[in-house]
Design an enzyme around this catalytic site. Structure first.
Site, PDB file in Angstrom:
ATOM      1  N   LYS A  40       0.845  -1.303   0.013  1.00  0.00           N
ATOM      2  CA  LYS A  40      -0.076  -0.021  -0.254  1.00  0.00           C
ATOM      3  C   LYS A  40       0.897   1.302   0.102  1.00  0.00           C
ATOM      4  CE  LYS A  40      -2.225  -1.001   3.776  1.00  0.00           C
ATOM      5  NZ  LYS A  40      -1.872  -2.182   4.228  1.00  0.00           N
ATOM      6  N   ARG A  82      -9.850   1.340   7.732  1.00  0.00           N
ATOM      7  CA  ARG A  82      -9.656  -0.096   8.062  1.00  0.00           C
ATOM      8  C   ARG A  82     -10.751  -0.690   8.743  1.00  0.00           C
ATOM      9  NH1 ARG A  82      -3.683   0.567   8.329  1.00  0.00           N
ATOM     10  NH2 ARG A  82      -2.633  -1.490   8.636  1.00  0.00           N
ATOM     11  N   ARG A 120      11.214  -7.115   5.943  1.00  0.00           N
ATOM     12  CA  ARG A 120      11.148  -5.794   5.843  1.00  0.00           C
ATOM     13  C   ARG A 120      11.856  -4.866   6.905  1.00  0.00           C
ATOM     14  NH1 ARG A 120       5.415  -2.459   5.010  1.00  0.00           N
ATOM     15  NH2 ARG A 120       5.235  -3.403   7.572  1.00  0.00           N
ATOM     16  N   ARG A 157      10.370  -3.241  12.265  1.00  0.00           N
ATOM     17  CA  ARG A 157       9.435  -2.434  12.606  1.00  0.00           C
ATOM     18  C   ARG A 157       8.841  -3.444  13.881  1.00  0.00           C
ATOM     19  NH1 ARG A 157       4.684  -0.368   8.518  1.00  0.00           N
ATOM     20  NH2 ARG A 157       3.420  -1.336   9.928  1.00  0.00           N
ATOM     21  N   ARG A 176      -1.972  -9.051  12.954  1.00  0.00           N
ATOM     22  CA  ARG A 176      -2.167  -7.998  11.911  1.00  0.00           C
ATOM     23  C   ARG A 176      -2.941  -8.468  10.905  1.00  0.00           C
ATOM     24  NH1 ARG A 176       3.132  -5.720  10.531  1.00  0.00           N
ATOM     25  NH2 ARG A 176       2.000  -4.134   9.277  1.00  0.00           N
TER      26      ARG A 176
HETATM   27  P1  AMP Z   1       0.386   0.317   8.577  1.00  0.00           P
HETATM   28  O1  AMP Z   1       1.834   1.485   8.566  1.00  0.00           O
HETATM   29  O2  AMP Z   1      -0.710   1.000   7.326  1.00  0.00           O
HETATM   30  O3  AMP Z   1       0.669  -0.960   8.494  1.00  0.00           O
HETATM   31  O4  AMP Z   1      -0.465   0.883   9.962  1.00  0.00           O
HETATM   32  C1  AMP Z   1       0.286   0.345  11.073  1.00  0.00           C
HETATM   33  C2  AMP Z   1      -0.354   0.396  12.304  1.00  0.00           C
HETATM   34  O5  AMP Z   1      -0.739   1.500  12.633  1.00  0.00           O
HETATM   35  C3  AMP Z   1      -1.440  -0.784  12.077  1.00  0.00           C
HETATM   36  O6  AMP Z   1      -1.203  -1.998  12.479  1.00  0.00           O
HETATM   37  C4  AMP Z   1      -2.351   0.068  13.252  1.00  0.00           C
HETATM   38  O7  AMP Z   1      -2.158  -0.444  14.707  1.00  0.00           O
HETATM   39  C5  AMP Z   1      -2.242   1.319  13.068  1.00  0.00           C
HETATM   40  N1  AMP Z   1      -3.250   2.036  12.038  1.00  0.00           N
HETATM   41  C6  AMP Z   1      -2.921   2.443  10.729  1.00  0.00           C
HETATM   42  N2  AMP Z   1      -3.862   2.884  10.377  1.00  0.00           N
HETATM   43  C7  AMP Z   1      -4.859   2.701  10.998  1.00  0.00           C
HETATM   44  C8  AMP Z   1      -6.339   2.819  10.737  1.00  0.00           C
HETATM   45  N3  AMP Z   1      -6.792   3.372   9.667  1.00  0.00           N
HETATM   46  N4  AMP Z   1      -7.047   2.316  11.735  1.00  0.00           N
HETATM   47  C9  AMP Z   1      -6.648   1.676  12.893  1.00  0.00           C
HETATM   48  N5  AMP Z   1      -5.361   1.703  13.050  1.00  0.00           N
HETATM   49  C10 AMP Z   1      -4.363   1.964  12.207  1.00  0.00           C
END
Ligand code: AMP
Length: 206
Positions: A8, A83, A122, A151, A162
């Site tokens: 993404k 999400r 990663r 991370r 996740r």
């Molecule tokens: P990402 O970088 O998009 O994988 O997001 C990393 C983490 O941030 C996720 O596993 C959630 O804990 C939090 N997060 C990011 N975007 C959202 C969202 N739209 N709703 C809830 N948690 C989010």
């Protein structure tokens, strides 16, 4: 949209660059807040480290602020948002209030074993947050020379959680959009970033 590791961030950046519009990654906004230890970051960290979603009202607060920025007036790409169905509904009412609507929802499709392979390999820069697909132990960030680290939420058990959260909370969002007026564009997320980008643009133009 797409599960963790679907690409993404990469595809969002390529698409936003091509269209000359900003990309807003809720995950990146949260990680920056964690690095800067702001009240938002302190609240979000425990959810993120556990692979859980940050509460909807926190995310919708971030999104409302972002939508009000002058640079968002000409369009935007959201990455990793919405999400949950509650977030999709909140986005819809924010957009309606502003007289705007979504052009498309992009769903990046990648098999689960490939997601696990990508996520556990990663590395990210501890200083600037830049992402590297795979890195040897001596490598440093090409942008700023910072340390490359895993991370916290890319550890195998958190990755599994996740993916489960994605199936339980986020797949229903895709079903929700499929019943709405917004077209859902499915794109095969396997291949190089450039190949996926080309396929994505072709599907969007169509
Ligand atoms: P990402 O970088 O998009 O994988 O997001 C990393 C983490 O941030 C996720 O596993 C959630 O804990 C939090 N997060 C990011 N975007 C959202 C969202 N739209 N709703 C809830 N948690 C989010």
């Amino acid at each position: 949209m797409g599960p963790p590791g679907a690409g993404k961030g990469t595809q969002g950046e390529l698409l936003a660059g091509r269209k000359g519009i900003p990309r807003y990654s809720t995950g990146e906004i949260l990680r920056e807040a964690v690095r800067e230890e702001t009240p938002l970051g302190l609240e979000a960290k425990r959810f993120m480290d556990a692979g859980e979603l940050v509460p909807d009202e926190v995310i919708l607060g971030i999104v409302d602020e972002v939508l009000g920025r002058p640079e968002a007036a000409g369009g935007f790409v959201f990455d990793g948002f919405p999400r949950t169905v509650v977030q999709a509904e909140g986005l819809e009412s924010s957009l309606r209030r502003r007289g705007e609507s979504l052009d498309a929802v992009i769903d990046l499709v990648v098999p689960e074993e490939e997601l696990v392979r990508r996520l556990t390999g990663r590395r990210v820069c501890a200083a600037c947050g830049g992402v590297v697909g795979r890195a040897s132990s001596s490598e440093r960030c090409a942008e700023c020379g910072g340390d490359l680290v895993q991370r916290p939420d890319d550890r195998p058990d958190t990755v599994r959680r996740r993916l489960q959260v994605y199936r339980e909370e986020t797949e229903p969002v895709l079903r929700w959009y499929r019943r709405s007026m917004v077209p859902v564009v499915e794109v095969d997320g396997l291949g190089t970033a450039e190949e996926v980008h080309a396929a994505l643009v072709q599907r969007l133009d169509r």
